[in-house]
Structure formats: C-alpha cells, structure tokens
Design an enzyme around this catalytic site. Structure first.
Site, PDB file in Angstrom:
ATOM      1  N   ARG A 170       0.865  -1.173   0.000  1.00  0.00           N
ATOM      2  CA  ARG A 170       0.000   0.000   0.000  1.00  0.00           C
ATOM      3  C   ARG A 170       0.903   1.225   0.000  1.00  0.00           C
ATOM      4  NH1 ARG A 170      -0.693   1.724   5.463  1.00  0.00           N
ATOM      5  NH2 ARG A 170       0.823   0.530   6.602  1.00  0.00           N
ATOM      6  N   ARG A 174      -1.623  10.796   2.517  1.00  0.00           N
ATOM      7  CA  ARG A 174      -2.544  11.414   3.473  1.00  0.00           C
ATOM      8  C   ARG A 174      -2.934  12.803   2.992  1.00  0.00           C
ATOM      9  NH1 ARG A 174       1.006   9.875   8.665  1.00  0.00           N
ATOM     10  NH2 ARG A 174       0.627   7.654   8.604  1.00  0.00           N
ATOM     11  N   ARG A 247      17.588 -10.237   2.735  1.00  0.00           N
ATOM     12  CA  ARG A 247      18.353  -9.054   2.346  1.00  0.00           C
ATOM     13  C   ARG A 247      19.289  -8.724   3.500  1.00  0.00           C
ATOM     14  NH1 ARG A 247      19.827  -7.888  -1.506  1.00  0.00           N
ATOM     15  NH2 ARG A 247      19.953  -5.655  -1.158  1.00  0.00           N
ATOM     16  N   ARG A 277      19.421   5.377   4.398  1.00  0.00           N
ATOM     17  CA  ARG A 277      19.003   6.360   5.414  1.00  0.00           C
ATOM     18  C   ARG A 277      20.153   6.677   6.359  1.00  0.00           C
ATOM     19  NH1 ARG A 277      14.382   2.759   8.609  1.00  0.00           N
ATOM     20  NH2 ARG A 277      15.591   0.850   8.782  1.00  0.00           N
ATOM     21  N   GLU A 297      22.933   3.562   6.770  1.00  0.00           N
ATOM     22  CA  GLU A 297      22.469   2.185   6.555  1.00  0.00           C
ATOM     23  C   GLU A 297      22.563   1.841   5.068  1.00  0.00           C
ATOM     24  OE1 GLU A 297      18.811   1.128   8.666  1.00  0.00           O
ATOM     25  OE2 GLU A 297      18.162   0.008   6.897  1.00  0.00           O
ATOM     26  N   TYR A 345       8.759 -11.050   8.015  1.00  0.00           N
ATOM     27  CA  TYR A 345       9.066  -9.790   8.674  1.00  0.00           C
ATOM     28  C   TYR A 345       8.043  -9.600   9.785  1.00  0.00           C
ATOM     29  CZ  TYR A 345       9.865  -5.112  10.069  1.00  0.00           C
ATOM     30  OH  TYR A 345      10.149  -4.027  10.865  1.00  0.00           O
ATOM     31  N   ASP A 347       7.035  -7.072  13.148  1.00  0.00           N
ATOM     32  CA  ASP A 347       7.328  -5.940  14.010  1.00  0.00           C
ATOM     33  C   ASP A 347       7.446  -6.441  15.442  1.00  0.00           C
ATOM     34  OD1 ASP A 347       7.692  -3.600  12.540  1.00  0.00           O
ATOM     35  OD2 ASP A 347       5.548  -3.408  12.137  1.00  0.00           O
TER      36      ASP A 347
HETATM   37  P1  FDA Z   1      16.279 -11.621  16.303  1.00  0.00           P
HETATM   38  O1  FDA Z   1      17.001 -11.826  15.026  1.00  0.00           O
HETATM   39  O2  FDA Z   1      16.339 -10.287  16.905  1.00  0.00           O
HETATM   40  O3  FDA Z   1      16.805 -12.677  17.371  1.00  0.00           O
HETATM   41  C1  FDA Z   1      17.191 -13.987  17.025  1.00  0.00           C
HETATM   42  C2  FDA Z   1      18.440 -14.299  17.825  1.00  0.00           C
HETATM   43  O4  FDA Z   1      18.798 -15.673  17.631  1.00  0.00           O
HETATM   44  C3  FDA Z   1      19.638 -13.471  17.345  1.00  0.00           C
HETATM   45  O5  FDA Z   1      20.206 -12.784  18.447  1.00  0.00           O
HETATM   46  C4  FDA Z   1      20.594 -14.525  16.784  1.00  0.00           C
HETATM   47  O6  FDA Z   1      21.957 -14.202  16.967  1.00  0.00           O
HETATM   48  C5  FDA Z   1      20.201 -15.756  17.595  1.00  0.00           C
HETATM   49  N1  FDA Z   1      20.572 -17.021  16.957  1.00  0.00           N
HETATM   50  C6  FDA Z   1      20.326 -17.384  15.683  1.00  0.00           C
HETATM   51  N2  FDA Z   1      20.848 -18.613  15.438  1.00  0.00           N
HETATM   52  C7  FDA Z   1      21.430 -19.023  16.587  1.00  0.00           C
HETATM   53  C8  FDA Z   1      22.146 -20.189  16.972  1.00  0.00           C
HETATM   54  N3  FDA Z   1      22.405 -21.159  16.083  1.00  0.00           N
HETATM   55  N4  FDA Z   1      22.600 -20.296  18.245  1.00  0.00           N
HETATM   56  C9  FDA Z   1      22.395 -19.307  19.142  1.00  0.00           C
HETATM   57  N5  FDA Z   1      21.722 -18.171  18.843  1.00  0.00           N
HETATM   58  C10 FDA Z   1      21.247 -18.023  17.573  1.00  0.00           C
HETATM   59  N6  FDA Z   1      10.228  -3.594  14.419  1.00  0.00           N
HETATM   60  C11 FDA Z   1       9.425  -2.647  14.987  1.00  0.00           C
HETATM   61  O7  FDA Z   1       8.421  -2.976  15.600  1.00  0.00           O
HETATM   62  N7  FDA Z   1       9.763  -1.315  14.849  1.00  0.00           N
HETATM   63  C12 FDA Z   1      10.859  -0.890  14.170  1.00  0.00           C
HETATM   64  O8  FDA Z   1      11.116   0.316  14.060  1.00  0.00           O
HETATM   65  C13 FDA Z   1      11.707  -1.890  13.584  1.00  0.00           C
HETATM   66  N8  FDA Z   1      12.820  -1.532  12.910  1.00  0.00           N
HETATM   67  C14 FDA Z   1      13.574  -2.485  12.273  1.00  0.00           C
HETATM   68  C15 FDA Z   1      14.685  -2.085  11.517  1.00  0.00           C
HETATM   69  C16 FDA Z   1      15.438  -3.039  10.847  1.00  0.00           C
HETATM   70  C17 FDA Z   1      16.624  -2.614  10.023  1.00  0.00           C
HETATM   71  C18 FDA Z   1      15.062  -4.411  10.913  1.00  0.00           C
HETATM   72  C19 FDA Z   1      15.830  -5.449  10.131  1.00  0.00           C
HETATM   73  C20 FDA Z   1      13.987  -4.815  11.687  1.00  0.00           C
HETATM   74  C21 FDA Z   1      13.232  -3.856  12.380  1.00  0.00           C
HETATM   75  N9  FDA Z   1      12.167  -4.224  13.181  1.00  0.00           N
HETATM   76  C22 FDA Z   1      11.360  -3.253  13.747  1.00  0.00           C
HETATM   77  C23 FDA Z   1      11.857  -5.654  13.434  1.00  0.00           C
HETATM   78  C24 FDA Z   1      12.526  -6.198  14.724  1.00  0.00           C
HETATM   79  O9  FDA Z   1      13.932  -6.129  14.572  1.00  0.00           O
HETATM   80  C25 FDA Z   1      12.084  -7.640  14.955  1.00  0.00           C
HETATM   81  O10 FDA Z   1      10.694  -7.672  15.189  1.00  0.00           O
HETATM   82  C26 FDA Z   1      12.766  -8.337  16.146  1.00  0.00           C
HETATM   83  O11 FDA Z   1      14.119  -8.039  16.273  1.00  0.00           O
HETATM   84  C27 FDA Z   1      12.623  -9.842  15.949  1.00  0.00           C
HETATM   85  O12 FDA Z   1      13.068 -10.525  17.094  1.00  0.00           O
HETATM   86  P2  FDA Z   1      13.474 -12.053  16.981  1.00  0.00           P
HETATM   87  O13 FDA Z   1      13.773 -12.525  18.362  1.00  0.00           O
HETATM   88  O14 FDA Z   1      12.465 -12.799  16.200  1.00  0.00           O
HETATM   89  O15 FDA Z   1      14.770 -12.066  16.046  1.00  0.00           O
END
Ligand code: FDA
Length: 362
Positions: A170, A174, A247, A277, A297, A345, A347
């Site tokens: 979308r 606004r 990505r 950004r 970034e 993805y 949040d």
């Molecule tokens: P996350 O990736 O954070 O945690 C997984 C963990 O598992 C990692 O620490 C990793 O190292 C670990 N791991 C993986 N494999 C492993 C292994 N084999 N052994 C041990 N540990 C292991 N959301 C929002 O609400 N507002 C926002 O403004 C943003 N902004 C944003 C910016 C950018 C650039 C991104 C990429 C994402 C956002 N997000 C966001 C989303 C947000 O980052 C996301 O919702 C959470 O970090 C996800 O948390 P998880 O625990 O699922 O994953």
C-alpha cells in the site's frame, strides 16, 4: 531427567519474551545466544549516554493493548513519534506523503487541490503487474521518482519493473498534514534503551552468550525437554531443501559533535547515493548532548555468514519455508518462533504477542 524444561535458542525479543513468560510460570529455562550480547536486532549500545540502535532504528508501535501493557511492565516509554524526512537531490520532503509533501512538490494547499493534482498526474494502467506500473498508476511519475524508484532499487537491488506489486502493498497518501509514520495508538522508545528493557525481562533467567546451538547441538538438545528455536529455519535443517533468501544490511557509524541532521531518521532516496538512510540516535531520546552518533544504513547482498535482516517474501521462498515448517512439525520436542524461524518480517509487537501465545500454548 533433563535439567531444563525449555532451551531457548536465540536471545532476541522472541526468545526473551518466551523465556520471561515461562520463567514467571515457574518453568526451568535457559537461553543461549551466539552473539556476545542479548537482544538480537533490538540491541542498543550505550555510547556516551546515547543509546545507539545497533541493527537499525527500532520504534516500538502498536495498537494492541496486550503487547503495550506487557512491554510497559519492564520499561517506561518516551513520547517519540517517528516523523522521518526524505532527502532527494538536496531537497527535503515531509514523509510519509502528506499534504505538506504535496505542497512541497506541487504547491497545492488544500485536500481538494491535492486530489485534483494527483488525478491529473497518474498514468492509468489496467491490472498493473509490477511495482513500477502500479505506483505510476496510483501517484504518477514525480512521487514515483522521488520517493520510490531509487530507494526500491537500492533496497532490493532489482528494477522496480521486475518486482511484484505485493512488495509495496500500500502507498498511503494522506490528505492531511499528519506526518506520523505509524497509525498506531501507542508509540515510543524505551527510556534507557532497548537493552535495559530486555535485561529487565531476563531478570532471574540463565543466559549463555557466545553459545552457538549448532556448535554442540547434541549437548544442547540433551539438557531440556523442549527446544524453542528462534534462528534460521533452513539452517536448522542444514539447508537440505535449499536456502531461504534474505536481504542484508551494513551500518557505518560516525561520532560527531553537535546536531548533525535535526531528526532521528532521514531517508536518502536517490539511486546514486549508496545508503538508504541516516539515523541520528540521540533524537530518539530527547536528551541533548555535546556529541552525536550518526549511522548510515547500506543495503547489501546477503551471504550465509551475514546477519539475515529482511526475509525476502516471494512465492518461491514461501513454498520452501512451508516444506521446512512441515519437517519441523514432525519433531515433537521442537517449537519455532520469531522472524527467522518463521521467515517473516515481524514488528516487535507481533513478536511479543506470538511469543506470549506460544508460551501460553506450550
Ligand atoms: P532476532 O534476530 O532479533 O533474534 C534472534 C536471535 O537468535 C539473534 O540474536 C541470533 O543471533 C540468535 N541465533 C540465531 N541462530 C542461533 C544459533 N544457532 N545459536 C544461538 N543463537 C542463535 N520492528 C518494529 O516494531 N519497529 C521498528 O522500528 C523496527 N525496525 C527495524 C529495523 C530493521 C533494520 C530491521 C531489520 C527490523 C526492524 N524491526 C522493527 C523488526 C525487529 O527487529 C524484529 O521484530 C525483532 O528483532 C525480531 O526478534 P526475533 O527474536 O524474532 O529475532
């Protein structure tokens, strides 16, 4: 009998919320994390009093009461509202596109003038089947060029003509002067940073940092009744059905004096500028300081050893993910959660809610 009820693999927001809930219910929980810090991609690093969002800007926003109440148990939030700006060819624009942006572009001053102008500039197309045609048919070439084209090319490293319409989903325009990026009821940044909030959530819970699950999977599996895995699902199965796409991102920091850009987030949408950004972290927290940390970034091709940032949402990846999910379902003592294990993805509020739900069900 195993030492723990749950081994949580990954100390990101999902793993932490799940562990917190189970610990609160009296379960025996251990969390392991391969990085040297807690918090996954929500981690903030304190540099001279400035909480630097290490893995990209994170703004907590939600309309869900349960998620909001839950996170407020562990921190207070400030009144930050995300109002990013767009910089294109040395001009600044209000963003997301609102009446001020349309004034800056076309000089229109009222919603009626804006609607009439937009109608005049769109390039109609019946059933547009790619991102470029769809955007042109919605808003015309100026908005496409300034806000979408270069940014999308950088982010996805593909021509918008070769990208599906679904990627953009979308394009809110606004016809008010509201420049709050999110439409949610609640929004803010944890006072003291995300790491401080996450540390509070982990109080009393055993956490092992620098511990990669795959370095000794047999051992880790043996110490708990159930493994809650939040890493990459394809890696769990050693990529045997193929690798899912992500990505990548790269960040470059600078420690400077003063106030660099006057706003937390400014998007650079021109194709020839390699970053998408610039984040100036101190503007997330309303405390002026003599120094400032700014982060550029850069989008980058993802390789297996990199941090996977954005799951690529294509039909092909969805199909492959489903195959892995079915394999995982057959394992009785394995639960999956978070953005990597579900290849979606999410949040932060979605992550919190899904972690609480899984904890409730298990
Ligand atoms: P996350 O990736 O954070 O945690 C997984 C963990 O598992 C990692 O620490 C990793 O190292 C670990 N791991 C993986 N494999 C492993 C292994 N084999 N052994 C041990 N540990 C292991 N959301 C929002 O609400 N507002 C926002 O403004 C943003 N902004 C944003 C910016 C950018 C650039 C991104 C990429 C994402 C956002 N997000 C966001 C989303 C947000 O980052 C996301 O919702 C959470 O970090 C996800 O948390 P998880 O625990 O699922 O994953």
């Amino acid at each position: 009998m195993p030492q723990y009820d749950y081994l949580v693999v990954g100390c990101g927001l999902f793993g932490i919320a799940f562990a917190q809930k189970q610990f609160e219910r009296g379960k025996r929980v251990v969390v392991i994390e391969k990085r040297g810090h807690i918090g996954g991609n929500c981690f903030t690093e304190n540099i001279g009093g400035i909480n630097v969002h290490r893995y990209g800007p994170h703004i907590f926003h939600t309309s869900n009461e349960t998620a909001w109440k839950y996170v407020n148990r562990f921190t207070r939030f400030n009144h930050f509202v995300n109002r990013p700006k767009v910089r294109y060819k040395d001009k600044l624009y209000s963003f997301p596109i609102n009446l001020m942006t349309l004034y800056q572009l076309y000089g229109v001053k009222t919603p009626l003038e804006a609607r009439t102008k937009l109608k005049a500039v769109v390039i109609p197309k019946e059933n547009p089947d790619n991102l470029e045609d769809w955007v042109l048919s919605q808003v015309g070439p100026d908005i496409y060029e300034i806000f979408i084209k270069g940014y999308t090319e950088k982010q996805w490293q593909k021509e918008p003509k070769d990208l599906p319409v679904s990627l953009i989903k979308r394009l809110p325009i606004r016809l008010t002067f509201d420049d709050n990026y999110y439409n949610d009821k609640y929004q803010g940044i944890p006072i003291g940073g995300y790491t401080s909030m996450l540390r509070k959530m982990l109080e009393g819970i055993e956490v092992k940092l620098n511990a990669d699950y795959f370095a000794d999977k047999g051992y880790w599996d043996s110490i708990a009744n159930t493994v809650v895995y939040t890493g990459k699902i394809d890696e769990y199965f050693d990529y045997k059905l193929g690798a899912l796409e992500y990505r990548g991102l790269r960040f470059e920091d600078e420690l400077l004096k003063g106030n660099y850009q006057g706003n937390a987030v400014i998007n650079y949408t021109e194709r020839k500028i390699p970053f998408t950004r610039i984040i100036e972290h101190k503007h997330f927290q309303f405390e002026d300081r003599p120094q400032t940390v700014v982060t550029k970034e850069f989008p980058k091709q993802y390789h297996k050893e990199d941090i996977p940032y954005y799951p690529v949402d294509t039909a092909c990846n969805k199909k492959l993910y489903e195959k892995y999910r079915k394999e995982a379902e057959r394992k009785k003592s394995l639960l999956l959660g978070g953005r990597l294990a579900t290849h979606r993805y999410l949040d932060m509020d979605d992550v919190v809610l899904s972690a609480l739900e899984l904890a409730e069900e298990s």
